[in-house]
Design a protein around this motif. Sequence first.
Motif, PDB file in Angstrom:
ATOM      1  N   ALA A   1      39.063  16.154  62.981  1.00  0.00           N
ATOM      2  CA  ALA A   1      39.856  15.674  64.112  1.00  0.00           C
ATOM      3  C   ALA A   1      39.506  16.499  65.344  1.00  0.00           C
ATOM      4  CB  ALA A   1      41.342  15.797  63.812  1.00  0.00           C
ATOM      5  N   VAL A   2      39.541  15.851  66.510  1.00  0.00           N
ATOM      6  CA  VAL A   2      39.276  16.551  67.775  1.00  0.00           C
ATOM      7  C   VAL A   2      40.515  16.389  68.650  1.00  0.00           C
ATOM      8  CG1 VAL A   2      37.733  16.777  69.750  1.00  0.00           C
ATOM      9  CG2 VAL A   2      36.816  16.005  67.542  1.00  0.00           C
ATOM     10  N   VAL A   3      41.119  17.520  68.990  1.00  0.00           N
ATOM     11  CA  VAL A   3      42.375  17.552  69.743  1.00  0.00           C
ATOM     12  C   VAL A   3      42.307  18.640  70.816  1.00  0.00           C
ATOM     13  CG1 VAL A   3      43.722  16.750  67.749  1.00  0.00           C
ATOM     14  CG2 VAL A   3      43.440  19.203  68.146  1.00  0.00           C
ATOM     15  N   ARG A   4      43.366  18.730  71.608  1.00  0.00           N
ATOM     16  CA  ARG A   4      43.603  19.871  72.495  1.00  0.00           C
ATOM     17  C   ARG A   4      44.696  20.714  71.854  1.00  0.00           C
ATOM     18  NH1 ARG A   4      44.403  15.710  75.323  1.00  0.00           N
ATOM     19  NH2 ARG A   4      46.613  16.114  75.619  1.00  0.00           N
ATOM     20  N   LYS A   5      44.653  22.001  72.098  1.00  0.00           N
ATOM     21  CA  LYS A   5      45.753  22.847  71.636  1.00  0.00           C
ATOM     22  C   LYS A   5      46.987  22.481  72.450  1.00  0.00           C
ATOM     23  CE  LYS A   5      46.724  27.752  71.120  1.00  0.00           C
ATOM     24  NZ  LYS A   5      46.095  29.047  71.417  1.00  0.00           N
ATOM     25  N   PRO A   6      48.080  22.134  71.776  1.00  0.00           N
ATOM     26  CA  PRO A   6      49.292  21.748  72.508  1.00  0.00           C
ATOM     27  C   PRO A   6      49.935  22.942  73.215  1.00  0.00           C
ATOM     28  CG  PRO A   6      49.475  21.244  70.166  1.00  0.00           C
ATOM     29  CD  PRO A   6      48.223  22.001  70.351  1.00  0.00           C
TER      30      PRO A   6
ATOM     31  N   THR B   1      61.583  28.905  71.974  1.00  0.00           N
ATOM     32  CA  THR B   1      60.279  28.296  72.221  1.00  0.00           C
ATOM     33  C   THR B   1      59.528  28.159  70.905  1.00  0.00           C
ATOM     34  OG1 THR B   1      60.191  29.247  74.435  1.00  0.00           O
ATOM     35  CG2 THR B   1      58.100  28.521  73.482  1.00  0.00           C
ATOM     36  N   LEU B   2      58.991  26.968  70.662  1.00  0.00           N
ATOM     37  CA  LEU B   2      58.159  26.725  69.480  1.00  0.00           C
ATOM     38  C   LEU B   2      56.713  27.066  69.800  1.00  0.00           C
ATOM     39  CD1 LEU B   2      59.567  23.281  68.258  1.00  0.00           C
ATOM     40  CD2 LEU B   2      60.185  25.582  67.459  1.00  0.00           C
ATOM     41  N   ALA B   3      56.036  27.670  68.860  1.00  0.00           N
ATOM     42  CA  ALA B   3      54.615  27.985  69.020  1.00  0.00           C
ATOM     43  C   ALA B   3      53.813  26.695  69.130  1.00  0.00           C
ATOM     44  CB  ALA B   3      54.140  28.792  67.808  1.00  0.00           C
ATOM     45  N   PRO B   4      52.643  26.743  69.765  1.00  0.00           N
ATOM     46  CA  PRO B   4      51.779  25.562  69.770  1.00  0.00           C
ATOM     47  C   PRO B   4      51.505  25.128  68.329  1.00  0.00           C
ATOM     48  CG  PRO B   4      50.953  27.194  71.292  1.00  0.00           C
ATOM     49  CD  PRO B   4      52.051  27.852  70.514  1.00  0.00           C
ATOM     50  N   GLN B   5      51.646  23.834  68.064  1.00  0.00           N
ATOM     51  CA  GLN B   5      51.490  23.318  66.709  1.00  0.00           C
ATOM     52  C   GLN B   5      51.189  21.833  66.745  1.00  0.00           C
ATOM     53  OE1 GLN B   5      55.724  22.721  64.981  1.00  0.00           O
ATOM     54  NE2 GLN B   5      55.848  24.419  66.449  1.00  0.00           N
ATOM     55  N   LEU B   6      50.592  21.366  65.679  1.00  0.00           N
ATOM     56  CA  LEU B   6      50.339  19.942  65.500  1.00  0.00           C
ATOM     57  C   LEU B   6      51.126  19.448  64.302  1.00  0.00           C
ATOM     58  CD1 LEU B   6      46.469  19.942  65.944  1.00  0.00           C
ATOM     59  CD2 LEU B   6      48.129  18.969  67.528  1.00  0.00           C
ATOM     60  N   GLY B   7      51.751  18.291  64.434  1.00  0.00           N
ATOM     61  CA  GLY B   7      52.337  17.615  63.295  1.00  0.00           C
ATOM     62  C   GLY B   7      51.236  16.827  62.608  1.00  0.00           C
ATOM     63  N   ILE B   8      51.309  16.729  61.290  1.00  0.00           N
ATOM     64  CA  ILE B   8      50.299  15.985  60.534  1.00  0.00           C
ATOM     65  C   ILE B   8      51.013  15.077  59.542  1.00  0.00           C
ATOM     66  CG2 ILE B   8      48.296  16.114  58.998  1.00  0.00           C
ATOM     67  CD1 ILE B   8      47.865  18.999  60.035  1.00  0.00           C
ATOM     68  N   PHE B   9      50.721  13.782  59.612  1.00  0.00           N
ATOM     69  CA  PHE B   9      51.176  12.817  58.612  1.00  0.00           C
ATOM     70  C   PHE B   9      49.993  12.541  57.703  1.00  0.00           C
ATOM     71  CE2 PHE B   9      54.695  10.298  61.053  1.00  0.00           C
ATOM     72  CZ  PHE B   9      55.486  11.435  61.072  1.00  0.00           C
ATOM     73  N   ILE B  10      50.257  12.504  56.391  1.00  0.00           N
ATOM     74  CA  ILE B  10      49.213  12.250  55.406  1.00  0.00           C
ATOM     75  C   ILE B  10      49.592  10.989  54.644  1.00  0.00           C
ATOM     76  CG2 ILE B  10      48.007  13.139  53.377  1.00  0.00           C
ATOM     77  CD1 ILE B  10      49.161  15.955  54.461  1.00  0.00           C
ATOM     78  N   PHE B  11      48.707  10.009  54.672  1.00  0.00           N
ATOM     79  CA  PHE B  11      48.891   8.752  53.945  1.00  0.00           C
ATOM     80  C   PHE B  11      47.776   8.677  52.909  1.00  0.00           C
ATOM     81  CE2 PHE B  11      50.260   8.243  58.302  1.00  0.00           C
ATOM     82  CZ  PHE B  11      51.478   7.597  58.207  1.00  0.00           C
ATOM     83  N   THR B  12      48.143   8.525  51.654  1.00  0.00           N
ATOM     84  CA  THR B  12      47.117   8.401  50.617  1.00  0.00           C
ATOM     85  C   THR B  12      47.666   7.596  49.448  1.00  0.00           C
ATOM     86  OG1 THR B  12      45.471   9.602  49.300  1.00  0.00           O
ATOM     87  CG2 THR B  12      47.668  10.583  49.440  1.00  0.00           C
ATOM     88  N   ARG B  13      46.791   7.113  48.608  1.00  0.00           N
ATOM     89  CA  ARG B  13      47.205   6.304  47.475  1.00  0.00           C
ATOM     90  C   ARG B  13      48.155   7.096  46.586  1.00  0.00           C
ATOM     91  NH1 ARG B  13      41.675   7.351  46.658  1.00  0.00           N
ATOM     92  NH2 ARG B  13      41.314   8.832  44.990  1.00  0.00           N
ATOM     93  N   GLY B  14      49.074   6.362  45.991  1.00  0.00           N
ATOM     94  CA  GLY B  14      50.040   6.983  45.103  1.00  0.00           C
ATOM     95  C   GLY B  14      51.294   7.472  45.800  1.00  0.00           C
ATOM     96  N   LEU B  15      51.335   7.412  47.119  1.00  0.00           N
ATOM     97  CA  LEU B  15      52.521   7.849  47.861  1.00  0.00           C
ATOM     98  C   LEU B  15      53.224   6.630  48.437  1.00  0.00           C
ATOM     99  CD1 LEU B  15      51.094  10.840  49.939  1.00  0.00           C
ATOM    100  CD2 LEU B  15      52.393  10.947  47.816  1.00  0.00           C
ATOM    101  N   ALA B  16      54.534   6.585  48.302  1.00  0.00           N
ATOM    102  CA  ALA B  16      55.294   5.476  48.872  1.00  0.00           C
ATOM    103  C   ALA B  16      55.475   5.645  50.380  1.00  0.00           C
ATOM    104  CB  ALA B  16      56.657   5.378  48.197  1.00  0.00           C
ATOM    105  N   GLY B  17      55.356   6.860  50.860  1.00  0.00           N
ATOM    106  CA  GLY B  17      55.486   7.146  52.290  1.00  0.00           C
ATOM    107  C   GLY B  17      54.612   8.341  52.629  1.00  0.00           C
ATOM    108  N   PRO B  18      54.537   8.688  53.909  1.00  0.00           N
ATOM    109  CA  PRO B  18      53.657   9.793  54.291  1.00  0.00           C
ATOM    110  C   PRO B  18      54.224  11.158  53.903  1.00  0.00           C
ATOM    111  CG  PRO B  18      54.881   9.042  56.198  1.00  0.00           C
ATOM    112  CD  PRO B  18      55.205   8.092  55.071  1.00  0.00           C
ATOM    113  N   LEU B  19      53.327  12.109  53.687  1.00  0.00           N
ATOM    114  CA  LEU B  19      53.705  13.518  53.599  1.00  0.00           C
ATOM    115  C   LEU B  19      53.616  14.078  55.017  1.00  0.00           C
ATOM    116  CD1 LEU B  19      51.684  14.661  50.456  1.00  0.00           C
ATOM    117  CD2 LEU B  19      54.150  14.250  50.615  1.00  0.00           C
ATOM    118  N   VAL B  20      54.471  15.024  55.327  1.00  0.00           N
ATOM    119  CA  VAL B  20      54.500  15.593  56.666  1.00  0.00           C
ATOM    120  C   VAL B  20      54.297  17.103  56.567  1.00  0.00           C
ATOM    121  CG1 VAL B  20      55.861  15.912  58.770  1.00  0.00           C
ATOM    122  CG2 VAL B  20      56.117  13.817  57.424  1.00  0.00           C
TER     123      VAL B  20
END
Length: 166
Positions: free
Chosen positions: A74-79, A89-108
Motif C-alpha cells: 500500500a502507498v499512503v501518507r503518514k497521517p 492526542t492520538l499518535a499518527p496511525q492507520l486503520g486497517i480492515f481485513i477481508f478474507t475467506r472464512g470471515l463473516a465480516g472484516p477484522l479491524v
Amino acid sequence: MILTPAQTCGPLFGFALTPPAVTQAVSEDHPDAIVIEGMLLDGRGDHVDYGAFLEFWSDEQACRVRTLEGRFRAVVRKPQPVTLADGHTLAPQLGIFIFTRGLAGPLVTKMFFPDETEANRSDAILQEVPEERRHLLVAQPTGQEGHLQYDIHLQGEQESVFFSLD
C-alpha cells in the motif's frame, strides 16, 4: 487468467474491487509517500494466498489492496495526529480492515509508525492494549527510506491485535 478470490459469500471479483485509482492513497513518487509492504499470515505462519483485501485509512485518505501469495503493498501518507474532544492526542496511525475467506465480516487492526515513539507511548488506543502486545501494532523500518514492513498474523503466537467495531 484473472485470479478471483474464494469467499464465504459472493462471488466477489478482485479485479473489480481494486481498480488502479483506489490502490494508492498517493502516488509513489509523492514526497510524503510511505510504502507499506507486508504479509497476511495464518496461525501456522503460512501466507493467506490471494483471497484477501486490505483497506488502509485515516481521516484524510484511504486505499484498498489485495494480497497475492499473501503479500500486500500500500502507498499512503503518514497521517497527522488527531486531537480528541477531551484534549488527548492520538499518535499518527492507520486503520486497517481485513477481508478474507472464512470471515463473516472484516477484522479491524491499526498500524502505528516506528518514528513516533513519544506519541505512541501516550496514545489512548495503545494504552488499552497489554504492554507486551503493543509492539505488534507498530510497523518496522526496512532500511529503505519511505518503506515500512507490517505483517498481519490472523492467529497464533504472534497474532495481531484486533479491535471490535462495537
